[in-house]
Design a protein around this motif. Structure first.
Motif, PDB file in Angstrom:
ATOM      1  N   ARG A   2     -13.308  -1.854 -70.757  1.00  0.00           N
ATOM      2  CA  ARG A   2     -14.064  -0.830 -70.032  1.00  0.00           C
ATOM      3  C   ARG A   2     -13.864  -1.139 -68.549  1.00  0.00           C
ATOM      4  O   ARG A   2     -14.727  -1.736 -67.908  1.00  0.00           O
ATOM      5  N   PRO A   3     -12.716  -0.746 -68.022  1.00  0.00           N
ATOM      6  CA  PRO A   3     -12.273  -1.181 -66.690  1.00  0.00           C
ATOM      7  C   PRO A   3     -13.019  -0.504 -65.537  1.00  0.00           C
ATOM      8  O   PRO A   3     -12.476   0.318 -64.816  1.00  0.00           O
ATOM      9  N   GLN A  19     -11.171   1.506 -62.609  1.00  0.00           N
ATOM     10  CA  GLN A  19     -11.523   2.920 -62.572  1.00  0.00           C
ATOM     11  C   GLN A  19     -12.085   3.302 -61.197  1.00  0.00           C
ATOM     12  O   GLN A  19     -11.764   4.363 -60.662  1.00  0.00           O
ATOM     13  N   THR A  20     -12.889   2.410 -60.631  1.00  0.00           N
ATOM     14  CA  THR A  20     -13.439   2.667 -59.297  1.00  0.00           C
ATOM     15  C   THR A  20     -12.328   2.756 -58.265  1.00  0.00           C
ATOM     16  O   THR A  20     -12.313   3.674 -57.433  1.00  0.00           O
ATOM     17  N   GLY A  37     -19.185   6.032 -65.526  1.00  0.00           N
ATOM     18  CA  GLY A  37     -17.762   6.028 -65.855  1.00  0.00           C
ATOM     19  C   GLY A  37     -17.487   6.476 -67.274  1.00  0.00           C
ATOM     20  O   GLY A  37     -18.376   6.546 -68.116  1.00  0.00           O
ATOM     21  N   LYS A  38     -16.238   6.793 -67.501  1.00  0.00           N
ATOM     22  CA  LYS A  38     -15.775   7.221 -68.824  1.00  0.00           C
ATOM     23  C   LYS A  38     -15.225   6.002 -69.558  1.00  0.00           C
ATOM     24  O   LYS A  38     -14.155   5.501 -69.235  1.00  0.00           O
ATOM     25  N   PHE A  39     -16.005   5.520 -70.521  1.00  0.00           N
ATOM     26  CA  PHE A  39     -15.633   4.305 -71.246  1.00  0.00           C
ATOM     27  C   PHE A  39     -15.730   4.531 -72.746  1.00  0.00           C
ATOM     28  O   PHE A  39     -16.461   5.404 -73.213  1.00  0.00           O
ATOM     29  N   LYS A  40     -15.014   3.683 -73.472  1.00  0.00           N
ATOM     30  CA  LYS A  40     -15.107   3.709 -74.920  1.00  0.00           C
ATOM     31  C   LYS A  40     -16.568   3.442 -75.308  1.00  0.00           C
ATOM     32  O   LYS A  40     -17.212   2.549 -74.751  1.00  0.00           O
ATOM     33  N   LYS A  57     -25.271   3.450 -74.173  1.00  0.00           N
ATOM     34  CA  LYS A  57     -24.610   3.403 -72.862  1.00  0.00           C
ATOM     35  C   LYS A  57     -23.786   2.126 -72.706  1.00  0.00           C
ATOM     36  O   LYS A  57     -24.330   1.024 -72.638  1.00  0.00           O
ATOM     37  N   PRO A  58     -22.447   2.248 -72.623  1.00  0.00           N
ATOM     38  CA  PRO A  58     -21.635   1.054 -72.398  1.00  0.00           C
ATOM     39  C   PRO A  58     -21.909   0.439 -71.022  1.00  0.00           C
ATOM     40  O   PRO A  58     -22.273   1.148 -70.074  1.00  0.00           O
ATOM     41  N   LEU A  59     -21.733  -0.847 -70.919  1.00  0.00           N
ATOM     42  CA  LEU A  59     -21.849  -1.637 -69.687  1.00  0.00           C
ATOM     43  C   LEU A  59     -23.284  -1.802 -69.180  1.00  0.00           C
ATOM     44  O   LEU A  59     -23.499  -2.493 -68.200  1.00  0.00           O
TER      45      LEU A  59
END
Length: 147
Positions: free
Chosen positions: A59-60, A64-65, A112-115, A129-131
């Protein structure tokens, strides 16, 4: 060819400031010893999420930022160079840029768009919610100015 007449030394002062614009800004999570409640370092949690592990998908949020804001930061840096030429300190300019980038990275963690999380993780966390779990990783995102 035009000639510059520097009556009061302002032109030389501007040139000096521009020639001495050394420094950079680092943004991210630094290995400062902070630990999650399970005793895992926040730094390690960030690395595991950024690059993934055998159990955690990547989940980069950092990459991504950068991908989403690199041009905006470059444009801002250009404007800040102009402000430094007109008297702002390099440290102030880098501080402004770092603060902006920190905000962007924190925003990416939240939006962000994450798995998605696995059903097992959702059950444990009580959230899909990831992260975002304790919020400590997001809160640990910061910047530092290096001269």
């Amino acid at each position: 060819m035009a000639t510059v007449i520097d009556i009061n030394g302002a032109y030389q002062a501007i040139l000096h400031r521009l020639q001495n614009m050394h420094g950079n800004v680092e943004v991210g999570i630094f290995d400062d010893g902070k630990k999650e409640p399970n005793k895992t370092s926040v730094y390690d949690v960030a690395v595991y999420n950024e690059y993934g592990t055998s159990h955690i998908p990547a989940r980069p949020f950092m990459r991504q930022t950068v991908d989403n804001h690199e041009q905006e930061w470059a444009d801002m840096a250009q404007k800040l160079e102009d402000r430094v030429a007109n008297g702002m300190s390099v440290e102030q300019a880098l501080d402004i840029l770092g603060n902006k980038a920190e905000g962007h990275m924190k925003e990416t963690v939240g939006r962000g768009k994450f798995k998605p999380n696995s059903p097992k993780t959702i059950k444990r966390k009580g959230s899909a919610k990831p992260l975002i779990d304790t919020g400590l990783m997001r809160e640990s995102i910061t910047y530092k100015v290096n001269k």
